[in-house]
Design an enzyme around this catalytic site. Structure first.
Site, PDB file in Angstrom:
ATOM      1  CG  ASP A  18      -1.688  -1.267   1.419  1.00 61.35           C
ATOM      2  OD1 ASP A  18      -1.885  -1.667   2.589  1.00 61.35           O
ATOM      3  OD2 ASP A  18      -2.055  -1.883   0.416  1.00 61.35           O
ATOM      4  CD  GLU A 187      -9.029  -2.540  -2.012  1.00 63.51           C
ATOM      5  OE1 GLU A 187      -9.666  -2.651  -0.960  1.00 63.51           O
ATOM      6  OE2 GLU A 187      -8.378  -3.492  -2.486  1.00 63.51           O
TER       7      GLU A 187
HETATM    8  C1  6LW Z   1      -5.760  -1.885   2.061  1.00 65.68           C
HETATM    9  C2  6LW Z   1      -6.585  -2.079   0.857  1.00 65.68           C
HETATM   10  C3  6LW Z   1      -6.391  -3.510   0.612  1.00 65.68           C
HETATM   11  O1  6LW Z   1      -6.302  -0.935   2.901  1.00 65.68           O
HETATM   12  O2  6LW Z   1      -6.016  -4.151   1.724  1.00 65.68           O
HETATM   13  O3  6LW Z   1      -6.933  -5.399  -0.398  1.00 65.68           O
HETATM   14  C4  6LW Z   1      -5.838  -3.231   2.751  1.00 65.68           C
HETATM   15  N1  6LW Z   1      -6.594  -4.103  -0.470  1.00 65.68           N
HETATM   16  O4  6LW Z   1      -6.199  -1.275  -0.227  1.00 65.68           O
HETATM   17  C5  6LW Z   1      -4.600  -3.536   3.538  1.00 65.68           C
HETATM   18  O5  6LW Z   1      -3.489  -3.691   2.680  1.00 65.68           O
END
Ligand code: 6LW
Length: 502
Positions: A18, A187
């Site tokens: 991330d 996301e």
């Molecule tokens: C992060 C999100 C994700 O907040 O997992 O699966 C979370 N994607 O972008 C933690 O890495």
């Protein structure tokens, strides 16, 4: 210093998922997730995007993150780091903990503020940007991670609200904005004013093999957004590329005007469906802007820095910022003295929630760690952990060394009796390419747990490494190799490392 046309990849090896990046003049700063570990949210610095130095962590004090209570998988998820008017900002989700937090610092090495909860923001992956009038916008993913709210574990797509950072609150009800082209889990939104447009870069498809980067743009930060033709514009899904799960990207413009995207990815050692021992790492690719004003991203290459890495720690001073502990600070279970690093056991062993364990990210696929451990006043040793369910360890106990491979509902144990009455014992944990026939090699590595006595190496266990991987443990982090105590006090005189990506 100028940024070369291509960068080493992974850019930040080892569990650094991330990633978020910002530039201030000729200085680049990068921050990644740390989940239930402390210190949390490492800050890395570079002047050429090639050589990165961890200059500190955002969360270095108890209370900044509420990780003591979070479940594995919870904690510091997905920061965004930005700079404005001399102040560095990090917004992040303390998942299952404090919620959406806003930290500030004038020196990115710290100290950072205590972190203010942004009231009215219920979701993950917060992004912070300002419009021309200085209005702050928080754009985030509407996955509910607050168990006290009725939105818990629901997903409301991407949301956005104006926020008052001084008061720590949303100024309006969050509204829905463009949420991709249908992939699950939209996301990791990041919003940028580039030229005459506002560009929205997001992840969709989930952080596993379906991960991707999608792009849209609008004339206003609030939208309406129009997606790029052919979006998603980056993904490894359905390919046999050596870097998989690519997604969760953040754009940065270099001082001389070029663009890069930093993002997360994994490198399964045998094939695209294989196992990724190091977890989700940080990668970077050049960005080209077309005549139509849309970006295009190069395929993420596997191009590790050549020559491997060797280091030795003799514990003569405070632990560096790269050292991690589980749901506690390293100083809560260690001190430097008596000729090394002294670990004081608590009630937890490695299967507990907060063991007396301090470690560093495994950064290379082929790796060897050697620890010299004095356990005359207790029990403890050397371990590699993915989380409290998946860990391999060597424990020095009175008169013996015990090797353990611990998995949910399985444990393998072997021991070596110590007859020499030696005070310090040399332990060795090695991750190596697997041997054997075709099927035996379809894993990420073999982990050898060994003891060296009078110069002779005794391998107690050789364990399949696939169980300590992103795909099996599924706990968002990556391997952390370190030292632990399970009884009394243990003094570690040195820890040596040799790693390569052979
Ligand atoms: C992060 C999100 C994700 O907040 O997992 O699966 C979370 N994607 O972008 C933690 O890495």
């Amino acid at each position: 210093m100028s940024v070369p046309a291509t960068l080493p990849n992974p850019l930040l090896p080892g569990f650094n998922p991330d990633p978020s990046i910002c530039r201030v003049g000729d200085d680049y700063y990068l921050c990644t997730s740390t989940f239930e570990y402390l210190p949390g949210l490492p800050v890395y610095h570079s002047t050429d995007m090639v050589t990165w130095t961890q200059i500190g962590n955002v969360a270095t004090r108890t209370g900044q993150l509420d990780v003591e209570k979070v479940p594995t998988l919870g904690g510091a998820w997905a920061p965004t780091i930005r700079h404005r008017d001399g102040v560095f900002h990090v917004v992040v989700t303390d998942a299952f903990g404090r919620g959406t937090l806003h930290f500030t610092a004038t020196d990115p090495a710290g100290p950072w503020s205590d972190g203010v909860v942004l009231e009215g923001i219920d979701g993950i992956d917060p992004d912070l940007t300002w419009d021309e009038d200085g209005t702050a916008f928080l754009t985030f993913s509407g996955l509910g991670v607050n168990p006290e709210l009725d939105t818990f574990m629901s997903h409301r797509g991407l949301l956005q609200a104006r926020v008052d950072l001084e008061r720590g609150c949303a100024l309006e009800e969050a509204r829905s904005i463009w949420s991709g082209v249908g992939g699950q889990f939209p996301e990791a939104p990041h919003l940028y004013r580039i030229g005459e447009h506002w560009y929205l870069v997001i992840a969709e498809g989930g952080t596993e093999r379906g991960h991707s980067v999608s792009v849209a743009r609008a004339d206003s930060p609030e939208g309406p957004f129009t997606e790029a033709p052919g979006t998603p514009l980056l993904s490894a899904r359905g390919t046999n590329r050596p870097v998989q799960n690519t997604g969760h990207g953040d754009l940065v413009q270099t001082a001389d005007g070029r663009w890069f995207l930093v993002l997360l990815g994994v490198r399964p050692r045998t094939s695209a469906s294989g196992f990724s021992a190091l977890g989700r790492e940080t990668w970077a690719v050049p960005v080209t802007w077309g005549e139509d004003g849309w970006p295009s991203f190069e395929v993420v290459p596997l191009a590790p820095r050549e020559g491997g890495l060797t280091w030795r720690e003799d514990f003569t001073g405070p632990l560096g910022p790269q050292w991690l502990a589980v749901r506690q600070l390293p100083t809560d279970c260690t001190r430097v003295g008596d000729g090394g690093l002294v670990l004081t056991a608590n009630d937890d062993d490695l299967s507990g929630r907060a063991p007396a364990f301090v470690g560093v990210r495994q950064t290379h696929q082929t790796a060897s760690y050697t620890a010299v451990v004095d356990a005359t006043a207790g029990s403890g040793g050397l371990a590699v952990r993915y989380d409290e369910r998946y860990h391999y360890s060597l424990t020095v106990e009175p008169g013996r060394v015990v090797a353990r491979g611990c998995l949910p509902s399985f444990e393998q144990v072997a021991e070596l009796t110590l007859t020499g009455g030696q005070a310090a014992v040399e332990l060795e944990l090695t991750a190596r390419r697997p041997e054997g026939d075709f099927i035996a090699q379809r894993t990420c590595d073999t982990v050898d747990l060994a003891v060296v006595v009078d110069g002779e190496r005794h391998v107690l266990l050789s364990l399949d490494g696939r169980f300590l991987s992103s795909e099996v443990a599924e706990s968002f982090t990556g391997r952390v190799v370190g030292l632990f105590a399970t009884a009394g006090e243990v003094t570690v005189r040195s820890l040596s490392f040799t790693g390569s990506d052979e």
